[in-house]
Structure formats: C-alpha cells, structure tokens
Design a protein around this motif. Structure first.
Motif, PDB file in Angstrom:
ATOM      1  N   GLN A   1       5.312  40.510  21.228  1.00 20.00           N
ATOM      2  CA  GLN A   1       4.780  39.194  21.610  1.00 20.00           C
ATOM      3  C   GLN A   1       5.817  38.092  21.391  1.00 20.00           C
ATOM      4  O   GLN A   1       5.804  37.070  22.088  1.00 20.00           O
ATOM      5  N   ILE A   2       6.691  38.284  20.423  1.00 18.68           N
ATOM      6  CA  ILE A   2       7.668  37.230  20.124  1.00 18.68           C
ATOM      7  C   ILE A   2       8.604  37.047  21.314  1.00 18.68           C
ATOM      8  O   ILE A   2       8.819  35.941  21.812  1.00 18.68           O
ATOM      9  N   ALA A   3       9.112  38.135  21.827  1.00 17.44           N
ATOM     10  CA  ALA A   3       9.991  38.056  23.007  1.00 17.44           C
ATOM     11  C   ALA A   3       9.205  37.614  24.242  1.00 17.44           C
ATOM     12  O   ALA A   3       9.684  36.833  25.064  1.00 17.44           O
ATOM     13  N   GLU A   4       7.966  38.089  24.359  1.00 22.04           N
ATOM     14  CA  GLU A   4       7.167  37.776  25.553  1.00 22.04           C
ATOM     15  C   GLU A   4       6.850  36.281  25.629  1.00 22.04           C
ATOM     16  O   GLU A   4       7.027  35.636  26.666  1.00 22.04           O
ATOM     17  N   ILE A   5       6.429  35.734  24.491  1.00 19.30           N
ATOM     18  CA  ILE A   5       6.103  34.292  24.482  1.00 19.30           C
ATOM     19  C   ILE A   5       7.377  33.472  24.720  1.00 19.30           C
ATOM     20  O   ILE A   5       7.391  32.492  25.477  1.00 19.30           O
ATOM     21  N   THR A   6       8.465  33.886  24.090  1.00 22.01           N
ATOM     22  CA  THR A   6       9.743  33.179  24.286  1.00 22.01           C
ATOM     23  C   THR A   6      10.128  33.192  25.756  1.00 22.01           C
ATOM     24  O   THR A   6      10.515  32.175  26.330  1.00 22.01           O
ATOM     25  N   GLN A   7       9.987  34.355  26.383  1.00 12.97           N
ATOM     26  CA  GLN A   7      10.320  34.487  27.809  1.00 12.97           C
ATOM     27  C   GLN A   7       9.405  33.608  28.659  1.00 12.97           C
ATOM     28  O   GLN A   7       9.842  32.961  29.617  1.00 12.97           O
ATOM     29  N   GLY A   8       8.141  33.559  28.264  1.00  6.43           N
ATOM     30  CA  GLY A   8       7.200  32.729  29.025  1.00  6.43           C
ATOM     31  C   GLY A   8       7.602  31.262  28.999  1.00  6.43           C
ATOM     32  O   GLY A   8       7.544  30.575  30.029  1.00  6.43           O
ATOM     33  N   ILE A   9       8.046  30.796  27.843  1.00  5.45           N
ATOM     34  CA  ILE A   9       8.488  29.390  27.747  1.00  5.45           C
ATOM     35  C   ILE A   9       9.772  29.193  28.547  1.00  5.45           C
ATOM     36  O   ILE A   9       9.958  28.196  29.254  1.00  5.45           O
ATOM     37  N   ALA A  10      10.655  30.204  28.494  1.00  7.56           N
ATOM     38  CA  ALA A  10      11.915  30.132  29.277  1.00  7.56           C
ATOM     39  C   ALA A  10      11.607  30.112  30.776  1.00  7.56           C
ATOM     40  O   ALA A  10      12.205  29.352  31.540  1.00  7.56           O
ATOM     41  N   ASP A  11      10.622  30.894  31.187  1.00  8.34           N
ATOM     42  CA  ASP A  11      10.285  30.989  32.620  1.00  8.34           C
ATOM     43  C   ASP A  11       9.838  29.646  33.205  1.00  8.34           C
ATOM     44  O   ASP A  11       9.987  29.405  34.401  1.00  8.34           O
ATOM     45  N   ILE A  12       9.241  28.778  32.369  1.00  4.84           N
ATOM     46  CA  ILE A  12       8.840  27.454  32.886  1.00  4.84           C
ATOM     47  C   ILE A  12       9.932  26.424  32.607  1.00  4.84           C
ATOM     48  O   ILE A  12       9.720  25.221  32.768  1.00  4.84           O
ATOM     49  N   GLY A  13      11.111  26.912  32.161  1.00  6.49           N
ATOM     50  CA  GLY A  13      12.251  26.009  31.975  1.00  6.49           C
ATOM     51  C   GLY A  13      12.128  25.086  30.779  1.00  6.49           C
ATOM     52  O   GLY A  13      12.787  24.048  30.721  1.00  6.49           O
ATOM     53  N   ALA A  14      11.285  25.487  29.800  1.00  5.86           N
ATOM     54  CA  ALA A  14      11.045  24.572  28.657  1.00  5.86           C
ATOM     55  C   ALA A  14      11.806  24.968  27.397  1.00  5.86           C
ATOM     56  O   ALA A  14      11.781  24.226  26.414  1.00  5.86           O
ATOM     57  N   LEU A  15      12.464  26.104  27.408  1.00  4.09           N
ATOM     58  CA  LEU A  15      13.132  26.548  26.168  1.00  4.09           C
ATOM     59  C   LEU A  15      14.202  25.561  25.712  1.00  4.09           C
ATOM     60  O   LEU A  15      14.435  25.386  24.517  1.00  4.09           O
ATOM     61  N   SER A  16      14.815  24.869  26.658  1.00  6.99           N
ATOM     62  CA  SER A  16      15.873  23.907  26.299  1.00  6.99           C
ATOM     63  C   SER A  16      15.305  22.682  25.586  1.00  6.99           C
ATOM     64  O   SER A  16      16.045  21.894  25.017  1.00  6.99           O
ATOM     65  N   GLU A  17      13.947  22.524  25.628  1.00  9.12           N
ATOM     66  CA  GLU A  17      13.307  21.396  24.926  1.00  9.12           C
ATOM     67  C   GLU A  17      13.114  21.689  23.439  1.00  9.12           C
ATOM     68  O   GLU A  17      12.708  20.827  22.682  1.00  9.12           O
ATOM     69  N   CYS A  18      13.413  22.960  23.041  1.00  5.34           N
ATOM     70  CA  CYS A  18      13.210  23.330  21.640  1.00  5.34           C
ATOM     71  C   CYS A  18      14.385  22.836  20.792  1.00  5.34           C
ATOM     72  O   CYS A  18      15.539  23.165  21.075  1.00  5.34           O
ATOM     73  N   ASP A  19      14.072  22.043  19.771  1.00  4.88           N
ATOM     74  CA  ASP A  19      15.132  21.472  18.925  1.00  4.88           C
ATOM     75  C   ASP A  19      15.358  22.273  17.643  1.00  4.88           C
ATOM     76  O   ASP A  19      16.387  22.104  16.981  1.00  4.88           O
ATOM     77  N   ALA A  20      14.384  23.134  17.300  1.00  5.13           N
ATOM     78  CA  ALA A  20      14.541  23.942  16.083  1.00  5.13           C
ATOM     79  C   ALA A  20      13.591  25.128  16.140  1.00  5.13           C
ATOM     80  O   ALA A  20      12.484  25.017  16.687  1.00  5.13           O
ATOM     81  N   VAL A  21      14.047  26.228  15.602  1.00  4.74           N
ATOM     82  CA  VAL A  21      13.160  27.360  15.335  1.00  4.74           C
ATOM     83  C   VAL A  21      12.929  27.380  13.833  1.00  4.74           C
ATOM     84  O   VAL A  21      13.878  27.306  13.049  1.00  4.74           O
ATOM     85  N   LEU A  22      11.643  27.397  13.438  1.00  4.73           N
ATOM     86  CA  LEU A  22      11.270  27.483  12.025  1.00  4.73           C
ATOM     87  C   LEU A  22      10.578  28.820  11.833  1.00  4.73           C
ATOM     88  O   LEU A  22       9.570  29.083  12.499  1.00  4.73           O
ATOM     89  N   SER A  23      11.138  29.692  11.007  1.00  2.98           N
ATOM     90  CA  SER A  23      10.444  30.946  10.727  1.00  2.98           C
ATOM     91  C   SER A  23       9.933  30.930   9.284  1.00  2.98           C
ATOM     92  O   SER A  23      10.586  30.417   8.383  1.00  2.98           O
ATOM     93  N   GLY A  24       8.735  31.520   9.125  1.00  4.73           N
ATOM     94  CA  GLY A  24       8.120  31.596   7.793  1.00  4.73           C
ATOM     95  C   GLY A  24       7.617  32.995   7.563  1.00  4.73           C
ATOM     96  O   GLY A  24       8.363  33.965   7.692  1.00  4.73           O
ATOM     97  N   TYR A  25       6.341  33.121   7.267  1.00  2.00           N
ATOM     98  CA  TYR A  25       5.741  34.417   6.943  1.00  2.00           C
ATOM     99  C   TYR A  25       5.889  35.391   8.107  1.00  2.00           C
ATOM    100  O   TYR A  25       5.426  35.133   9.213  1.00  2.00           O
ATOM    101  N   ILE A  26       6.555  36.503   7.843  1.00  5.29           N
ATOM    102  CA  ILE A  26       6.789  37.518   8.880  1.00  5.29           C
ATOM    103  C   ILE A  26       5.810  38.659   8.639  1.00  5.29           C
ATOM    104  O   ILE A  26       5.652  39.111   7.487  1.00  5.29           O
ATOM    105  N   GLY A  27       5.168  39.127   9.691  1.00  4.80           N
ATOM    106  CA  GLY A  27       4.083  40.098   9.519  1.00  4.80           C
ATOM    107  C   GLY A  27       4.549  41.534   9.355  1.00  4.80           C
ATOM    108  O   GLY A  27       3.836  42.370   8.795  1.00  4.80           O
TER     109      GLY A  27
END
Ligand SMILES: Nc1ncnc2c1ncn2[C@@H]1O[C@H](COP(=O)(O)OP(=O)(O)O)[C@@H](O)[C@H]1O
Ligand SMILES: Cc1ncc(COP(=O)(O)O)c(C=O)c1O
Ligand SMILES: [Mg+2]
Length: 287
Positions: free
Chosen positions: A58-84
């Motif tokens: 899901q992590i790659a899929e959601i990332t790809q989905g945001i990239a597909d609408i051309g919005a990934l460049s709007e991301c200013d930071a990735v914050l990672s916390g609790y990993i499952g």
C-alpha cells in the motif's frame, strides 16, 4: 501551504501515530497527508488491540497514486513514525526517494519508534534493526527518545555527557539534525522533562516541568512532538524557535491532559495551545 506525507500508525480510538501528529500539523497550517502503516483499535500500550498491519504494497501504491495526479512534487517532507512491520521499512525509503526526486527540496524526518520495554510500546520484530541499519542514514532529521538514542548510536548512555556523545555519533551517521524528545533519567535534573536539539550549529537544551501521572503516562507524545517541530520548521521558524515552540506546546498539552485525569492525550481540548503555547520555556546553548 506546506505539505507533509506522514507515514505512521492509525488508532481509531485515542491518540498515537497519525492521530497525534496530523491535527497538530494542520492546526499549525501545514497539511498532513496521512498514510497509515497500521489500523489498530487503540495504541499498543493498552496491551490489547484489534486491527491490522497495512500490507506493505500500500505504501508504494498510495505514493504512485499521488504521483499519477502530479501532486508528489507538492510534498515538502516525509515524516515516518510507527512502522507496522519490518518489510514496510524499505517501502518507506522508496517513497522518500520518490518524493525527493519529485521535489529536491523535500526532507525526510524519521521518528524512530522502537519497542519500549518498561513503557510497553509494542513494535514488530525487525523494525528497530531497520531504523538503525537503513532509515537513520537516510534521515535529514531524526527524533529519538532515550531508548532510541541508545539503539541508534550503539553506545552506552547512562548520563548527560554520554547522551551528548551519542547524539554526536548519530550526527556522524547521516542526519543533519537530532531532536532528543526526552532525556528521561540521563537528564540534568530528574525532576524535569528535558530535551536536546543538535544541529550543524551546535547543541541546545530545554527543560520543562515533569508532570507526574497517576499510573500510566500518556502515549503519542513523541509523535506529537515530532509533528509540531516539523511543522514549525516548514513554517520557516529557525530550529531553535521550532524547538522552543515544540517544548512549550507539548508541555501545555501535557498540563491539560494531566488536569483532565484522562489517559489519552487531550489534543483537541488543548488545541489552542498547540498554535499559541502559554508555556515560555527557553532553549539554552550547551555546545
Ligand atoms: N512534561 C511531561 N511530564 C511528564 N511526562 C511527560 C511529559 N512530556 C512527555 N511525557 C511522557 O514522557 C514519555 C515520553 O516517552 P518517550 O518514550 O521518552 O518518548 P516517546 O513519546 O517518543 O515514546 C511519555 O510517556 C510521555 O507521556
Ligand atoms: C500504535 C502506536 N503508534 C505510535 C506509538 C508511539 O507512541 P509514542 O509517541 O509515545 O512513542 C505507539 C506506542 O506505543 C503505538 O502503540
Ligand atoms: Mg515514541
């Protein structure tokens, strides 16, 4: 408006992970795109929970989905916390790389949430090893607590000077900024709640009251701390201003939580203090 892709846990009841991070960031005018690593009924320190770990794909899929609408460049930071699950780790780093390719100015903020023996925070096997071996070197900012400081540095940390040495060791492993969320028993005063900020310009220390909670300490505080610090940085505050705002805002939330006599963080009742803290504790330069 700045945007943060926040890859953390989701708890339906209560506050931890994205539930402790998203609202504070949005209150501070930063949008948080919550990508959940787990969907649990509640945080794990209840020692019982229902729900599921989100499949790593899901992590790659959601990332790809945001990239597909051309919005990934709007991301200013990735914050990672609790990993499952440990296998989610590399997926998160792939997402960090994709975001940095789309926006070369984006940063990676790693909150290295590890299991906590005496607190009872339960984290899947292999996650701590991933954070030490893989995530730390990719992080621009990393925010350990005392347990995480020991694991990431690989050093003995039993006093304040050893804590500073451990921070220096982490700075040598990739991160440009280290925010120690809680010095706990290696602080200078056992009756205070202390944090350290280490940047390329030096180290600062801040001390705030240590609130005594009957029974169980609230959970999600580290997640909220990292979120508020990151939002302040994205709002253009200096690292020191962000550090002070964070310590004061978190202290106010802890005060409201204590007064409520509730276990869960009282983020919503304390929401005005996240934006305009009443506490005024100041950072002191120590190195
Ligand atoms: N001002 C405070 N007084 C007392 N306890 C606090 C205060 N701020 C945070 N805490 C507690 O300190 C602990 C911080 O946990 P720790 O493991 O050090 O970091 P994290 O929150 O990332 O897990 C939490 O249990 C939190 O409830
Ligand atoms: C589901 C979940 N998310 C996040 C956390 C991290 O909480 P804290 O900010 O207290 O480290 C925990 C800790 O137990 C948790 O159980
Ligand atoms: Mg934590």
């Amino acid at each position: 408006m700045k945007n943060v892709l926040s890859i953390q846990s989701h708890v339906v009841y209560g506050y931890a992970g994205n539930k402790a991070a998203v609202l504070p960031m949005q209150l501070l005018g930063v949008d948080a795109w919550a990508l959940n690593t787990v969907q649990f009924s509640n945080h794990t320190q209840y020692q019982r929970w229902k729900g599921m770990v989100i499949p790593k794909e899901q992590i790659a899929e959601i990332t790809q989905g945001i990239a597909d609408i051309g919005a990934l460049s709007e991301c200013d930071a990735v914050l990672s916390g609790y990993i499952g699950a440990a296998e989610q780790g590399q997926e998160i780093l792939n997402t960090v790389n994709a975001v940095k390719k789309a926006n070369p100015n984006a940063i990676y903020f790693c909150d290295p949430v590890m299991g906590h023996p005496d607190k009872g925070c339960v984290v899947a096997p292999g996650v701590a090893e991933f954070l030490v071996s893989d995530a730390m070197s990719q992080a621009d900012i990393i925010a350990p607590n005392l347990v995480e400081l020991r694991e990431l540095s690989g050093l003995t940390v039993e006093n304040f000077s050893q804590a500073l040495a451990a921070i220096e060791a982490i700075l040598a492993k990739g991160p440009k900024t280290v925010l120690v969320k809680h010095l706990s028993k290696v602080g200078q005063d056992p009756n205070k709640f202390e944090m350290v900020l280490a940047t390329q310009q030096g180290m600062w220390h801040i001390s705030r009251p240590l609130h005594e909670f009957v029974g169980r300490d609230p959970v999600g505080v580290g997640d909220m701390t990292s979120a508020i610090f990151l939002a302040n940085l994205l709002n253009g505050k200096s690292e020191i201003e962000a550090f002070e705002h964070t310590a004061n805002a978190v202290n106010d939330v802890m005060t409201v939580t204590k007064e409520s006599q509730k276990y869960e963080l009282q983020i919503i009742p304390a929401r005005n203090y996240i934006v305009n803290p009443i506490s005024q504790y100041k950072a002191v330069k120590i190195a």
